[in-house]
Design a protein around this motif. Sequence first.
Motif, mmCIF file in Angstrom:
data_model
loop_
_atom_site.group_PDB
_atom_site.id
_atom_site.type_symbol
_atom_site.label_atom_id
_atom_site.label_comp_id
_atom_site.label_asym_id
_atom_site.label_seq_id
_atom_site.Cartn_x
_atom_site.Cartn_y
_atom_site.Cartn_z
ATOM 1 N N LEU A 316 0.823 -1.207 0.000
ATOM 2 C CA LEU A 316 0.000 0.000 0.000
ATOM 3 C C LEU A 316 0.858 1.257 0.000
ATOM 4 O O LEU A 316 0.548 2.251 -0.674
ATOM 5 N N GLU A 317 1.948 1.208 0.752
ATOM 6 C CA GLU A 317 2.843 2.366 0.796
ATOM 7 C C GLU A 317 3.438 2.647 -0.581
ATOM 8 O O GLU A 317 3.512 3.804 -1.022
ATOM 9 N N LYS A 318 3.851 1.592 -1.284
ATOM 10 C CA LYS A 318 4.504 1.763 -2.577
ATOM 11 C C LYS A 318 3.525 1.981 -3.729
ATOM 12 O O LYS A 318 3.926 2.357 -4.824
ATOM 13 N N SER A 319 2.232 1.723 -3.481
ATOM 14 C CA SER A 319 1.249 1.785 -4.570
ATOM 15 C C SER A 319 1.079 3.189 -5.138
ATOM 16 O O SER A 319 0.758 3.362 -6.317
ATOM 17 N N PRO A 322 -4.367 6.491 -3.106
ATOM 18 C CA PRO A 322 -5.093 6.633 -1.843
ATOM 19 C C PRO A 322 -5.682 5.280 -1.445
ATOM 20 O O PRO A 322 -6.087 4.502 -2.304
ATOM 21 N N PHE A 323 -5.747 4.992 -0.142
ATOM 22 C CA PHE A 323 -6.284 3.702 0.289
ATOM 23 C C PHE A 323 -6.987 3.836 1.625
ATOM 24 O O PHE A 323 -6.664 4.705 2.451
ATOM 25 N N LEU A 324 -7.963 2.956 1.820
ATOM 26 C CA LEU A 324 -8.655 2.788 3.094
ATOM 27 C C LEU A 324 -8.423 1.348 3.519
ATOM 28 O O LEU A 324 -8.842 0.410 2.839
ATOM 29 N N TRP A 325 -7.746 1.156 4.658
ATOM 30 C CA TRP A 325 -7.324 -0.177 5.090
ATOM 31 C C TRP A 325 -7.975 -0.492 6.432
ATOM 32 O O TRP A 325 -7.805 0.234 7.406
ATOM 33 N N VAL A 326 -8.711 -1.586 6.485
ATOM 34 C CA VAL A 326 -9.348 -2.042 7.720
ATOM 35 C C VAL A 326 -8.397 -3.006 8.426
ATOM 36 O O VAL A 326 -8.116 -4.096 7.927
ATOM 37 N N VAL A 327 -7.910 -2.598 9.582
ATOM 38 C CA VAL A 327 -7.031 -3.441 10.398
ATOM 39 C C VAL A 327 -7.751 -3.686 11.719
ATOM 40 O O VAL A 327 -7.612 -2.938 12.687
ATOM 41 N N PHE A 344 5.560 4.082 8.510
ATOM 42 C CA PHE A 344 4.450 3.864 7.575
ATOM 43 C C PHE A 344 3.477 5.030 7.593
ATOM 44 O O PHE A 344 3.076 5.549 6.544
ATOM 45 N N GLU A 345 3.074 5.443 8.801
ATOM 46 C CA GLU A 345 2.052 6.480 8.904
ATOM 47 C C GLU A 345 2.513 7.801 8.305
ATOM 48 O O GLU A 345 1.734 8.486 7.628
ATOM 49 N N SER A 346 3.757 8.171 8.528
ATOM 50 C CA SER A 346 4.254 9.422 7.941
ATOM 51 C C SER A 346 4.395 9.311 6.429
ATOM 52 O O SER A 346 4.159 10.277 5.697
ATOM 53 N N ALA A 347 4.746 8.104 5.942
ATOM 54 C CA ALA A 347 4.928 7.915 4.506
ATOM 55 C C ALA A 347 3.615 8.021 3.737
ATOM 56 O O ALA A 347 3.603 8.419 2.565
ATOM 57 N N GLY A 352 -3.424 7.789 2.849
ATOM 58 C CA GLY A 352 -3.992 6.545 3.348
ATOM 59 C C GLY A 352 -4.698 6.730 4.671
ATOM 60 O O GLY A 352 -4.345 7.613 5.462
ATOM 61 N N LYS A 353 -5.716 5.905 4.905
ATOM 62 C CA LYS A 353 -6.442 5.939 6.169
ATOM 63 C C LYS A 353 -6.595 4.521 6.673
ATOM 64 O O LYS A 353 -7.020 3.630 5.927
ATOM 65 N N VAL A 354 -6.223 4.295 7.945
ATOM 66 C CA VAL A 354 -6.312 2.979 8.571
ATOM 67 C C VAL A 354 -7.350 3.038 9.678
ATOM 68 O O VAL A 354 -7.299 3.917 10.547
ATOM 69 N N ILE A 355 -8.324 2.127 9.652
ATOM 70 C CA ILE A 355 -9.393 2.104 10.647
ATOM 71 C C ILE A 355 -9.569 0.678 11.169
ATOM 72 O O ILE A 355 -9.075 -0.275 10.583
ATOM 73 N N LYS A 356 -10.299 0.544 12.286
ATOM 74 C CA LYS A 356 -10.534 -0.779 12.861
ATOM 75 C C LYS A 356 -11.679 -1.505 12.169
ATOM 76 O O LYS A 356 -11.657 -2.726 12.049
ATOM 77 N N TRP A 357 -12.701 -0.763 11.744
ATOM 78 C CA TRP A 357 -13.862 -1.409 11.115
ATOM 79 C C TRP A 357 -14.633 -0.375 10.315
ATOM 80 O O TRP A 357 -14.853 0.742 10.792
#
Length: 360
Positions: A316-319, A322-327, A344-347, A352-357
């Motif tokens: 995702l970082e290298k792509s 923009p991305f939405l990633w559910v972790v 990762f977060e600064s890159a 990109g946005k990372v969420i729990k659900w």
Amino acid sequence: MASASVVGGGARHGGERRRRVLVFPLPFQGHTNPMLQLAGALHGRGGLCVTVLHTRFNALDPSRHPELAFVEVADGIPPDVAARGRVAEIILAMNAAMEATEDESGAASPSNIREVLASVVAAGEGQPRVACLVIDSHLLAVQKAAAGLGIPTLVLRTGSAACLRCYLAYDMLLQKGYLPPKESQLYEPVRELPPLRVRDLFSTNDELVFEVLARIAETVRNSNGVVINTFEELEPMELERVHGELGDDSVATVLATGPLHRLSSMNTGSNTFNLRQDQSCIEWLDTQATGSVLYVSFGSLASMDSDEFMEVAFGLEKSGHPFLWVVRPNLVRGVERACLPDGFESAVEGRGKVIKWAPQ
């Protein structure tokens, strides 16, 4: 005979007696939600009484759906199997328990689904006659029990028609050597299933998974019809092929009724992990260009090891997209909360946005 306690669900509509439909979802979110949406459509649009059979494993909350009747079924899943969380193992254990007539002590099994179905059909003074039972395709034991009691069954396929066609072809794929998949054949075409290649099939060598696939095909072929959560405009060729293949097996009805969430106003509210749905991602998505965002989610059950998780993060970082990633919690095996790679977060900040659900 096992007793059945029916909660909710009226028997009359406008003073007229209605027919009753039973539904039995597989107790995982991606299967329960579509079944409840179908139940809502049958009740709201069709004016039918609907009784939902559900397992104690990942049990549903009847109070959320007062318009439906609910019957809890003892699923018989051993605690150690439930704790391991292997979906195929849970499905097979559930079916085995539902087929058993006795428990380990020799007493009548409370999980025996034939007894439960017979009790549900007979229960409820003034209840309408049961017209049919709609089951998830993973519940072969339920289909067999219903057939023995003379109850017509329809199978709900929560995935695509293309996916169902692959499942129905399982025996052929096995006989012709496409399965288990071999590394040297991954890019070869599956001539019987164009335009698929071997790599597009079931990418596993797990014998339990293959047993589940075989049982899905058997459940569908033995039922009176199949309801697929898709529509003609989306999969015209695949639906035509499914019609042809199941017609040869005397499956009377193939219905493309999806998307089910558009047919029912019911808020399913099913959430296996009781995770708070992060609505902020909707606002964030609204700021992104149309069709630009990669959505990455492995659902409520799948898990991975830490190396696989890191590969997804680096990808995702290298792509550059923009991305939405559910972790979600427990996505990485053995770790309740996965740690993102250093930097990762600064890159990906702003991209990109990372969420729990995500909202379902």
